[in-house]
Every structure is written in C-alpha cells, then in structure tokens.
Design a protein around this motif. Structure first.
Motif, PDB file in Angstrom:
ATOM      1  N   MET A 170       0.826  -1.200   0.000  1.00  0.00           N
ATOM      2  CA  MET A 170       0.000   0.000   0.000  1.00  0.00           C
ATOM      3  C   MET A 170       0.867   1.260   0.000  1.00  0.00           C
ATOM      4  SD  MET A 170      -3.290   0.493  -0.276  1.00  0.00           S
ATOM      5  CE  MET A 170      -4.215  -0.822   0.534  1.00  0.00           C
ATOM      6  N   LEU A 171       2.031   1.189   0.629  1.00  0.00           N
ATOM      7  CA  LEU A 171       2.949   2.330   0.576  1.00  0.00           C
ATOM      8  C   LEU A 171       3.445   2.573  -0.843  1.00  0.00           C
ATOM      9  CD1 LEU A 171       4.936   1.690   3.866  1.00  0.00           C
ATOM     10  CD2 LEU A 171       3.655   3.788   3.341  1.00  0.00           C
ATOM     11  N   ARG A 172       3.767   1.509  -1.561  1.00  0.00           N
ATOM     12  CA  ARG A 172       4.195   1.687  -2.952  1.00  0.00           C
ATOM     13  C   ARG A 172       3.063   2.253  -3.802  1.00  0.00           C
ATOM     14  NH1 ARG A 172       7.255  -3.110  -1.756  1.00  0.00           N
ATOM     15  NH2 ARG A 172       5.537  -4.453  -2.450  1.00  0.00           N
ATOM     16  N   LEU A 173       1.840   1.820  -3.517  1.00  0.00           N
ATOM     17  CA  LEU A 173       0.697   2.364  -4.239  1.00  0.00           C
ATOM     18  C   LEU A 173       0.517   3.851  -3.918  1.00  0.00           C
ATOM     19  CD1 LEU A 173      -1.570   1.370  -6.169  1.00  0.00           C
ATOM     20  CD2 LEU A 173      -3.009   1.106  -4.132  1.00  0.00           C
TER      21      LEU A 173
ATOM     22  N   HIS B  48       8.542   2.967  11.902  1.00  0.00           N
ATOM     23  CA  HIS B  48       7.681   2.748  10.740  1.00  0.00           C
ATOM     24  C   HIS B  48       7.831   3.901   9.756  1.00  0.00           C
ATOM     25  CE1 HIS B  48       3.951   2.866   8.333  1.00  0.00           C
ATOM     26  NE2 HIS B  48       4.091   1.549   8.343  1.00  0.00           N
ATOM     27  N   THR B  49       7.927   5.119  10.259  1.00  0.00           N
ATOM     28  CA  THR B  49       8.102   6.279   9.390  1.00  0.00           C
ATOM     29  C   THR B  49       9.375   6.154   8.564  1.00  0.00           C
ATOM     30  OG1 THR B  49       6.836   7.752  10.837  1.00  0.00           O
ATOM     31  CG2 THR B  49       8.439   8.786   9.368  1.00  0.00           C
ATOM     32  N   ALA B  50      10.458   5.716   9.178  1.00  0.00           N
ATOM     33  CA  ALA B  50      11.719   5.548   8.446  1.00  0.00           C
ATOM     34  C   ALA B  50      11.575   4.491   7.356  1.00  0.00           C
ATOM     35  CB  ALA B  50      12.832   5.174   9.408  1.00  0.00           C
ATOM     36  N   GLN B  51      10.887   3.390   7.669  1.00  0.00           N
ATOM     37  CA  GLN B  51      10.680   2.342   6.672  1.00  0.00           C
ATOM     38  C   GLN B  51       9.796   2.845   5.537  1.00  0.00           C
ATOM     39  OE1 GLN B  51       9.122  -1.071   8.780  1.00  0.00           O
ATOM     40  NE2 GLN B  51      10.790  -1.050  10.267  1.00  0.00           N
ATOM     41  N   ALA B  52       8.764   3.616   5.899  1.00  0.00           N
ATOM     42  CA  ALA B  52       7.862   4.147   4.879  1.00  0.00           C
ATOM     43  C   ALA B  52       8.589   5.124   3.962  1.00  0.00           C
ATOM     44  CB  ALA B  52       6.669   4.832   5.553  1.00  0.00           C
ATOM     45  N   ARG B  53       9.437   5.963   4.538  1.00  0.00           N
ATOM     46  CA  ARG B  53      10.175   6.919   3.714  1.00  0.00           C
ATOM     47  C   ARG B  53      11.076   6.209   2.712  1.00  0.00           C
ATOM     48  NH1 ARG B  53       9.020  10.875   1.473  1.00  0.00           N
ATOM     49  NH2 ARG B  53       8.544  12.107   3.318  1.00  0.00           N
TER      50      ARG B  53
ATOM     51  N   ILE C  24      10.531   3.404   1.277  1.00  0.00           N
ATOM     52  CA  ILE C  24       9.688   2.889   0.202  1.00  0.00           C
ATOM     53  C   ILE C  24       9.141   4.025  -0.661  1.00  0.00           C
ATOM     54  CG2 ILE C  24       7.489   1.723  -0.285  1.00  0.00           C
ATOM     55  CD1 ILE C  24       8.054   0.031   2.270  1.00  0.00           C
ATOM     56  N   LEU C  25       8.716   5.112  -0.038  1.00  0.00           N
ATOM     57  CA  LEU C  25       8.083   6.206  -0.759  1.00  0.00           C
ATOM     58  C   LEU C  25       9.068   7.020  -1.593  1.00  0.00           C
ATOM     59  CD1 LEU C  25       5.694   7.595   2.000  1.00  0.00           C
ATOM     60  CD2 LEU C  25       5.005   6.367  -0.056  1.00  0.00           C
ATOM     61  N   GLY C  26      10.334   7.042  -1.182  1.00  0.00           N
ATOM     62  CA  GLY C  26      11.278   7.935  -1.829  1.00  0.00           C
ATOM     63  C   GLY C  26      11.132   9.350  -1.295  1.00  0.00           C
ATOM     64  N   GLU C  27      11.868  10.271  -1.885  1.00  0.00           N
ATOM     65  CA  GLU C  27      11.907  11.633  -1.357  1.00  0.00           C
ATOM     66  C   GLU C  27      10.705  12.474  -1.749  1.00  0.00           C
ATOM     67  OE1 GLU C  27      15.510  13.514  -2.480  1.00  0.00           O
ATOM     68  OE2 GLU C  27      16.810  12.099  -1.419  1.00  0.00           O
ATOM     69  N   ASP C  28      10.083  12.170  -2.886  1.00  0.00           N
ATOM     70  CA  ASP C  28       9.089  13.090  -3.442  1.00  0.00           C
ATOM     71  C   ASP C  28       7.718  12.997  -2.794  1.00  0.00           C
ATOM     72  OD1 ASP C  28      11.006  14.010  -5.198  1.00  0.00           O
ATOM     73  OD2 ASP C  28      10.420  12.616  -6.800  1.00  0.00           O
ATOM     74  N   ALA C  29       7.293  11.807  -2.392  1.00  0.00           N
ATOM     75  CA  ALA C  29       5.933  11.609  -1.885  1.00  0.00           C
ATOM     76  C   ALA C  29       5.761  12.240  -0.507  1.00  0.00           C
ATOM     77  CB  ALA C  29       5.610  10.121  -1.816  1.00  0.00           C
ATOM     78  N   LEU C  30       4.553  12.690  -0.232  1.00  0.00           N
ATOM     79  CA  LEU C  30       4.218  13.195   1.090  1.00  0.00           C
ATOM     80  C   LEU C  30       4.126  12.036   2.077  1.00  0.00           C
ATOM     81  CD1 LEU C  30       3.111  15.532   2.974  1.00  0.00           C
ATOM     82  CD2 LEU C  30       0.836  14.732   2.299  1.00  0.00           C
TER      83      LEU C  30
ATOM     84  N   GLY D   2      11.891  11.014   8.789  1.00  0.00           N
ATOM     85  CA  GLY D   2      11.501  11.198   7.398  1.00  0.00           C
ATOM     86  C   GLY D   2      10.129  11.758   7.150  1.00  0.00           C
ATOM     87  N   ALA D   3       9.374  12.078   8.198  1.00  0.00           N
ATOM     88  CA  ALA D   3       8.036  12.646   7.999  1.00  0.00           C
ATOM     89  C   ALA D   3       8.138  14.073   7.466  1.00  0.00           C
ATOM     90  CB  ALA D   3       7.249  12.630   9.300  1.00  0.00           C
ATOM     91  N   ASP D   4       7.307  14.391   6.490  1.00  0.00           N
ATOM     92  CA  ASP D   4       7.181  15.768   6.016  1.00  0.00           C
ATOM     93  C   ASP D   4       6.258  16.566   6.923  1.00  0.00           C
ATOM     94  OD1 ASP D   4       8.582  15.470   3.368  1.00  0.00           O
ATOM     95  OD2 ASP D   4       6.972  14.019   3.068  1.00  0.00           O
ATOM     96  N   HIS D   5       5.281  15.868   7.497  1.00  0.00           N
ATOM     97  CA  HIS D   5       4.196  16.497   8.238  1.00  0.00           C
ATOM     98  C   HIS D   5       3.767  15.490   9.297  1.00  0.00           C
ATOM     99  CE1 HIS D   5       0.311  18.758   8.643  1.00  0.00           C
ATOM    100  NE2 HIS D   5      -0.210  17.555   8.823  1.00  0.00           N
ATOM    101  N   VAL D   6       3.449  15.960  10.498  1.00  0.00           N
ATOM    102  CA  VAL D   6       2.964  15.080  11.558  1.00  0.00           C
ATOM    103  C   VAL D   6       1.571  15.551  11.964  1.00  0.00           C
ATOM    104  CG1 VAL D   6       3.424  14.023  13.795  1.00  0.00           C
ATOM    105  CG2 VAL D   6       5.340  14.790  12.370  1.00  0.00           C
ATOM    106  N   ALA D   7       0.600  14.641  11.902  1.00  0.00           N
ATOM    107  CA  ALA D   7      -0.777  14.935  12.273  1.00  0.00           C
ATOM    108  C   ALA D   7      -0.964  14.544  13.740  1.00  0.00           C
ATOM    109  CB  ALA D   7      -1.750  14.172  11.380  1.00  0.00           C
ATOM    110  N   LEU D   8      -1.097  15.525  14.600  1.00  0.00           N
ATOM    111  CA  LEU D   8      -1.079  15.296  16.043  1.00  0.00           C
ATOM    112  C   LEU D   8      -2.492  15.169  16.601  1.00  0.00           C
ATOM    113  CD1 LEU D   8       1.682  17.930  16.706  1.00  0.00           C
ATOM    114  CD2 LEU D   8       1.947  15.454  16.913  1.00  0.00           C
ATOM    115  N   GLN D   9      -2.711  14.084  17.309  1.00  0.00           N
ATOM    116  CA  GLN D   9      -4.012  13.836  17.931  1.00  0.00           C
ATOM    117  C   GLN D   9      -3.885  13.956  19.445  1.00  0.00           C
ATOM    118  OE1 GLN D   9      -7.517  10.397  18.315  1.00  0.00           O
ATOM    119  NE2 GLN D   9      -5.704   9.990  17.078  1.00  0.00           N
ATOM    120  N   VAL D  10      -4.568  14.905  20.026  1.00  0.00           N
ATOM    121  CA  VAL D  10      -4.571  15.051  21.483  1.00  0.00           C
ATOM    122  C   VAL D  10      -5.557  14.045  22.070  1.00  0.00           C
ATOM    123  CG1 VAL D  10      -5.164  16.568  23.413  1.00  0.00           C
ATOM    124  CG2 VAL D  10      -3.874  17.473  21.456  1.00  0.00           C
ATOM    125  N   VAL D  11      -5.053  13.215  22.970  1.00  0.00           N
ATOM    126  CA  VAL D  11      -5.872  12.210  23.646  1.00  0.00           C
ATOM    127  C   VAL D  11      -5.980  12.594  25.112  1.00  0.00           C
ATOM    128  CG1 VAL D  11      -6.038   9.777  24.320  1.00  0.00           C
ATOM    129  CG2 VAL D  11      -5.180  10.392  22.047  1.00  0.00           C
TER     130      VAL D  11
END
Length: 291
Positions: free
Chosen positions: A149-152, A169-174, A176-182, A261-270
């Motif tokens: 799904m990451l490659r998709l 997980h973020t490092a692994q996803a980056r 796979i995604l390469g530099e360009d993808a969000l 490697g995250a470009d953006h972090v979506a923060l959820q307050v719990v």
C-alpha cells in the motif's frame, strides 16, 4: 512512477491536527467547530485531518470557517463512497476552496466492513475509477501501513498518511516512498507528565485499535510481541505510539518522526472526558511547545 506532491507538502506544513471531533455533524455544535478550526489556523497548524469515515461533506464547513488551513479526510472508506461521486464532490470543493481539500482514502478494517475482500486490489480499482473521473492524483493520499500500500501511495497518489505508527515505521515508509511523496503520519499525544495517569489514558484509548488486525499485524512487523498487544497494550507499546511527559519530552518525541523522514505530523490530542469534546486547550499547548 511517482506523483509530484511538492505543492501539497508546502500547503500542509510541518504540523497538523488529527481529530474525530471536528468531523462531527451535530448541528448544535457547528459554531464551536467553526471557531475551533479558525483558531487552529491562527495557532499555525497547516492542516486538519478528520478522523473516522469522513468525506468532503465533513470538510466543507471547516473550509468555509477558515482561510488557509488544509482539510483532509483520514480516512474516507472506499467501501462506503462511490468513486464517481467522490470525484464529483472533490471537484465541487475544489471550485469553492482551491487547493485546500485533500482526499485521504483507506480500506478500513475487516471487522468493520461487510463483504471485506481483497483490499489492495479494491484500492487499485478505486484509484483507477478516480483517474477516469478526472480526480487529480496529487490531491489524494492513502492510509498505508504495509509495503504494497505504501508503494501504491507513491505511484498512484501524493503519498501516505499512516495511522498509529512509530518513528521506525516512518523511516521504513520513507525508504519505500522515496523523497518526493508526502509522508504524514498521525501521532497521539497525552499532555500529562504523570506516568501512571498518562499511560492509563493512553491504554483506554488504544484498546479499540488492538481489536483490529491491520494494526496488530503492523505492530508485530515492527518488532512488538504478542504480549505487547495483549491486555490493552504493554507499557513498551504505549510509550512507542503515544507521546506523554513534560514539554521537552513531548517535543522530542514529535521531532523524532520528522527526523525519521516525515514531512508532516498529524497530532491527535488524547485526554479523558467526553468523546466528542474538542481538546482546544490541548491544541493551544501543542502549538506553544512546538513554537
């Protein structure tokens, strides 16, 4: 092939807010939601991600109540929304609020969907239908955890919005995604420095997700054990998927996603309290500690 996500990266900025509460359709609280999203914009957050099975319909009131902030679905289930209707809704929102709505798509979870089947193939078919209907690939992102799904997400969308992950997980996803993808992972924050109390709040919230196979499998892939995902989650798991502690600790935990490697972090307050309460004071504290 990869999709150019550069403009989207600029629009969402470094930090956003992930919220179930802002997707509410309760008419009696529409004014409160409008005030909240306008304040999030003033606080400097670049995006709001609407939890649950959200859609353009949930985003429109927030877009009308603000001027610049991006609003995304996190996620819209492909099983419950027709692709042609989704593309048409996107076009309508785009005409009124150019560049400010992002379609976050996901395959949801087997226990939550009747006739759940071949989720990866279903997503491929859904994206093809969106393409045919003229929905631009650079304005959609996928809720991706596994490699396929990451490659998709890289090849057929602007990137990925993983939920309930870790910096590892973020490092692994980056990779796979390469530099360009969000890459915009969600991360949960408990604004409490008391270990027992913070972990209890986190554990109560995490319990529902430990009933969903997709998340459990991902935890096991990341090196957690069956013991870690039992009985509401071990302290090790809680401390990996939630930030809690003093301001410096929480800031460091959030920054770890960016360094991974995250470009953006979506923060959820719990926090404790009613499930539909808007954690506005928590959002203010987050904005302050992020500077």
């Amino acid at each position: 092939m990869s999709v150019d996500a550069g403009n989207l990266k600029d629009r969402v900025g470094r930090y956003g807010v992930w919220s179930f509460e802002l997707r509410s359709e309760d008419p009696d609280r529409a004014g409160e939601r409008a005030e909240a999203v306008a304040e999030l914009e003033r606080l400097g957050f670049g995006a709001v991600w609407l939890g649950g099975n959200s859609s353009a319909r949930n985003a429109v009131p927030l877009l009308r109540a603000s001027e610049r902030i991006v609003v995304g679905t996190s996620i819209q289930s492909i099983w419950e929304h027709d692709a042609d209707a989704t593309a048409a809704s996107f076009a309508e929102v785009e005409a009124d609020h150019p560049g400010r709505f992002v379609l976050g798509l996901g395959v949801s979870h087997g226990p939550m969907v009747k006739d759940y089947r071949r989720p990866y193939s279903a997503m491929v078919e859904y994206l093809a239908a969106l393409d045919k209907a003229g929905m631009p690939a650079d304005r959609r992102v996928l809720a991706a955890l596994g490699d396929k799904m990451l490659r998709l997400s890289r090849d057929r969308a602007a990137g990925a919005i993983p939920y309930l992950g870790t910096p590892e997980h973020t490092a692994q996803a980056r990779e796979i995604l390469g530099e360009d993808a969000l890459l915009a992972p969600e991360f949960k924050v408990v604004l409490d420095a008391d270990p027992a109390r913070a972990r209890a709040t986190a554990r109560a919230y995490l319990a529902r997700y430990l009933q969903l196979p997709n998340y459990v499998k991902n935890f096991l892939r990341l090196g957690f054990t069956d013991a870690d995902v039992a009985d509401g989650g071990s302290d090790r798991l809680i401390d990996a998927v939630f930030a809690w502690g003093d301001e410096d600790t929480i800031r460091r935990r959030i920054t770890a996603f960016v360094e991974a490697g995250a470009d953006h972090v979506a923060l959820q307050v719990v926090e404790e309290g009613p499930a539909d309460a808007l954690p506005r004071e928590g959002w203010r504290k987050l904005a302050a500690l992020l500077g």
